[in-house]
Motif scaffolding. Structure first.
Motif: not given
Length: 274
Positions: A24-25, A27-28, A31, A243, A245-246
């Motif tokens: 998740q880290h 991915e953000v 992004e 997600d 914490y993103k």
């Protein structure tokens, strides 16, 4: 506002990158236009995640198999990363063992009286020694940037409060066999808070910020009885989604947090204030 939270072109290293939160880290970061560099023990998982991020977000993501308890391996990986990207903007110390509460055992290994020294050493080696070694080498390279950079340590709500061992009790078991959350998780996560404060002052003159977040538990197919017990201890009445914490990670990595340094930020639905 988009530029305020942009990580465009910034190279950011994530340890434990293919795990539940590590991915998740990554991915953000992608992004927001950053280039996630994924470090983990499984090369195929690193490659698969990096390919997905490159395809989905058109960023330069790459993964490397590395044991962060091995200083020589970190040094060699640093050389490879520096050759490819020239510089590093940020490090996320995310990797950690998560010692499990056993379901059943004739001798409850998780209890402090029985907890194996070998497991203690292994858990501290990954969660604390690994974070120290990554900060030592990757942080040093970050400090050489003209405009500095940032280090983000992933602690836990159990770094600031004790585990509620009542969550893990099993009906009918004698006290000496009752499972508990192992000691190492709390020690590692509390240690990361100390490391955060140390690093926040160490390269501050070179504009390297260091902060920690203390996430609460994430819903991840736990049994309903356990989930209900945990929910009853959280003011918001639920555990986190993977997600959630993103936004906080993006904020602390970006220039919008340029004056936030040495902060220990709880993100636990309010659990640690009860």
């Amino acid at each position: 506002m988009e530029s305020f939270f942009s990580l465009k072109g910034k190279v950011i290293i994530i340890t434990g990158a293919t795990g539940l939160l590590g991915s998740q880290h990554a991915e953000v970061i992608a992004e927001a236009g950053g280039n996630p560099v994924l470090l983990d023990l499984d090369q195929k998982k690193c490659d698969d995640l990096a390919l997905n991020l490159r395809s989905k977000y058109q960023v330069d993501s790459v993964g490397y198999k590395v044991d962060i308890t091995n200083e020589d391996a970190i040094v060699e990986t640093l050389k490879v990363i520096k050759t490819r990207f020239n510089s590093i903007y940020a490090l996320i110390n995310n990797a950690a063992n998560n010692p499990k509460v056993e379901d059943s055992s004739e001798k409850a290994f998780s209890r402090l009286e029985n907890f194996p020294l070998s497991v203690w050493n292994a858990d501290l080696a990954v969660g604390l020694t690994g974070s120290y070694l990554c900060a030592k080498h990757f942080g040093n390279l970050i400090s050489q940037n003209e405009n500095g950079g940032t280090i983000l340590n992933i602690s836990s709500d159990l770094g600031i409060i004790a585990p509620d061992q009542r969550l893990y009790r099993k009906k009918g078991l004698p006290e000496e066999l009752q499972p508990v959350k192992p000691v190492t998780y709390s020690v590692v996560k509390a240690g990361l808070i100390g490391l955060t404060r140390y690093l926040a002052t160490y390269w501050a003159d070179k504009n390297v910020r260091c902060n920690a977040i203390c996430p609460g538990g994430v819903e991840n197919n736990q049994n309903e009885e356990f989930l209900n017990e945990v929910r009853s201890r959280i003011p918001l009445g639920r555990m986190a989604k993977k997600d959630e914490y993103k936004g906080l990670v993006l904020f602390l990595l970006s220039e919008s947090a340029s004056y936030i340094n040495g902060s220990i930020i709880s993100a636990d639905g309010g659990r640690s204030v009860w």
